[in-house]
Design an enzyme around this catalytic site. Structure first.
Site, PDB file in Angstrom:
ATOM      1  N   GLY A  24       0.805  -1.217   0.000  1.00  0.00           N
ATOM      2  CA  GLY A  24       0.000   0.000   0.000  1.00  0.00           C
ATOM      3  C   GLY A  24       0.835   1.263   0.000  1.00  0.00           C
ATOM      4  CG  ASP A  25       2.142   2.873   3.674  1.00  0.00           C
ATOM      5  OD1 ASP A  25       2.019   1.629   3.747  1.00  0.00           O
ATOM      6  OD2 ASP A  25       2.371   3.585   4.673  1.00  0.00           O
ATOM      7  CD  GLU A  26       6.651  -2.547   3.075  1.00  0.00           C
ATOM      8  OE1 GLU A  26       6.743  -2.393   4.304  1.00  0.00           O
ATOM      9  OE2 GLU A  26       6.420  -3.639   2.526  1.00  0.00           O
TER      10      GLU A  26
END
Length: 192
Positions: A115-117
């Protein structure tokens, strides 16, 4: 070129029917579709499967090379979505990926793996260079995001790093070590 050999019944001679077809457009479409399958639709970066494949290939092709495996995680990204909305979250991801890409060379592997990685994999001269690069990244990626609706959010990043071959010689091992380092960074207060 397609060719079909056959025997002519009337005189027993061997004949060949040849058909030439231009497949350039078809191959271009295939290449475009393949590239789209490897890319994350929001950021344009490699997706997780393509990132893993590229990293594994590099490790196999250059076993003696020192590589750095960076995992970058946007701090408190859930707060962006909760406070500013998912549209603003998507905007943060797109801008963040552009900022990450700008910090590396075109041939370094940069991908969105969650996701936000994000993951970055590149050959490096030594550990000191990696530490300096990580510090530069933290500063370069620190920014204030203003959503279309007017809300603002401070964006910071936490980074975990593993080095090949010291911390592993395959994607899974390097990922695990970089992920552990990432959680150590977050435990120390993030933004580092």
């Amino acid at each position: 070129i397609y060719a079909h050999l056959f025997v002519w019944d009337e005189d027993g001679s061997v004949r060949m029917l040849v058909y030439r077809k231009n497949i350039d457009d078809e191959k271009r479409r295939e290449r475009t579709m393949f590239e789209q399958m490897q890319r994350d639709s929001l950021t344009g970066l490699f997706n997780k499967a393509a990132t893993q494949s590229c990293i594994s290939k590099l490790l196999d092709d250059a076993p003696g090379t020192v590589f750095a495996f960076f995992i970058l995680d946007i701090d408190d990204f859930k707060g962006v979505n909760d406070r500013l909305g998912h549209s603003a979250g998507d905007e943060v991801l797109a801008r963040f990926s552009d900022a990450v890409r700008a910090q590396f060379r075109p041939y370094d592997i940069v991908g969105r793996i969650g996701g936000d990685e994000f993951a970055v994999f590149l050959p490096v001269p030594d550990r000191q260079w990696v530490e300096q690069q990580a510090e530069s990244l933290v500063r370069a990626l620190r920014r204030t995001h203003t959503a279309d609706g007017g809300g603002t959010w401070e964006i910071t990043v936490s980074i975990g790093i593993a080095l090949a071959p010291d911390h592993g010689r395959d994607f899974e091992t390097l990922y695990r070590h970089a992920d552990t380092a990432l959680y150590e960074t977050k435990a120390r207060g993030r933004d580092g």
